[in-house]
Motif scaffolding. Structure first.
Motif, short mmCIF file in Angstrom:
data_model
loop_
_atom_site.label_atom_id
_atom_site.label_comp_id
_atom_site.label_asym_id
_atom_site.label_seq_id
_atom_site.Cartn_x
_atom_site.Cartn_y
_atom_site.Cartn_z
N PRO A 34 -3.19 29.57 71.89
CA PRO A 34 -1.85 29.50 72.48
C PRO A 34 -1.87 30.02 73.92
O PRO A 34 -2.64 30.91 74.25
CB PRO A 34 -1.00 30.41 71.59
CG PRO A 34 -1.94 31.20 70.76
CD PRO A 34 -3.29 30.56 70.84
N GLY A 35 -1.02 29.40 74.75
CA GLY A 35 -0.92 29.87 76.13
C GLY A 35 -1.50 28.91 77.15
O GLY A 35 -1.31 29.08 78.34
N ILE A 36 -2.24 27.90 76.68
CA ILE A 36 -2.72 26.83 77.56
C ILE A 36 -2.03 25.55 77.08
O ILE A 36 -2.37 25.03 76.02
CB ILE A 36 -4.25 26.66 77.50
CG1 ILE A 36 -4.94 27.93 77.94
CG2 ILE A 36 -4.71 25.43 78.27
CD1 ILE A 36 -5.60 27.94 79.28
N ASP A 37 -1.04 25.09 77.84
CA ASP A 37 -0.27 23.92 77.41
C ASP A 37 -0.98 22.61 77.77
O ASP A 37 -0.95 21.66 76.99
CB ASP A 37 1.12 23.94 78.03
CG ASP A 37 1.95 25.13 77.56
OD1 ASP A 37 1.61 25.74 76.52
OD2 ASP A 37 2.94 25.46 78.25
N ALA A 38 -1.57 22.54 78.95
CA ALA A 38 -2.31 21.36 79.39
C ALA A 38 -1.48 20.08 79.29
O ALA A 38 -1.92 19.08 78.75
CB ALA A 38 -3.62 21.23 78.61
N ASP A 39 -0.28 20.13 79.82
CA ASP A 39 0.64 19.00 79.73
C ASP A 39 0.08 17.70 80.31
O ASP A 39 0.36 16.62 79.80
CB ASP A 39 1.96 19.32 80.42
CG ASP A 39 2.79 20.34 79.66
OD1 ASP A 39 2.54 20.57 78.45
OD2 ASP A 39 3.71 20.93 80.27
N CYS A 40 -0.71 17.79 81.36
CA CYS A 40 -1.23 16.57 82.00
C CYS A 40 -2.56 16.13 81.41
O CYS A 40 -3.13 15.13 81.84
CB CYS A 40 -1.33 16.75 83.51
SG CYS A 40 -2.71 17.80 84.04
#
Length: 107
Positions: A34-40
């Motif tokens: 948790p804590g790394i979303d990496a949306d792109c």
């Protein structure tokens, strides 16, 4: 392969072996840190994989390129001395032992 320690904002540690050729972001994402979303998805088009690199490791990483520097402007609570986008750090054996701390939140 490199063993990377991801430290959540609350102090919880995740020690993960990440295959060479992946990015530090992919190692976190693929292992549910948790804590790394990496949306792109790693295209350096957002700042949701922002992390603080342990000071002992900063000089061992490739330098920040212009596109990453631009995206860091959008990250939450950056630290000019330690902030990096984890999608821009390729894993190699030389990164074995890397320690990254995750920010309180991603924007």
């Amino acid at each position: 392969m490199a063993r990377i320690t991801y430290i959540e904002h609350n102090g919880k540690e995740h020690v993960i072996e990440v295959a060479n050729g992946l990015t530090v972001m992919e190692g976190a994402r693929d292992n549910g840190v948790p804590g790394i979303d990496a949306d792109c998805g790693g295209a350096c088009a957002c700042s949701t994989c922002h992390a603080y690199i342990h000071p002992d490791w900063m000089a061992k990483l490739p330098p920040v390129e212009a596109m990453e520097a631009d995206m860091l402007d959008f990250a939450f609570a950056t630290d000019p001395a330690r902030s990096r986008l984890t999608c821009q750090i390729k894993v190699t054996d030389a990164l074995d032992g890397l320690v990254v701390q995750l920010p309180e939140k991603q924007i």
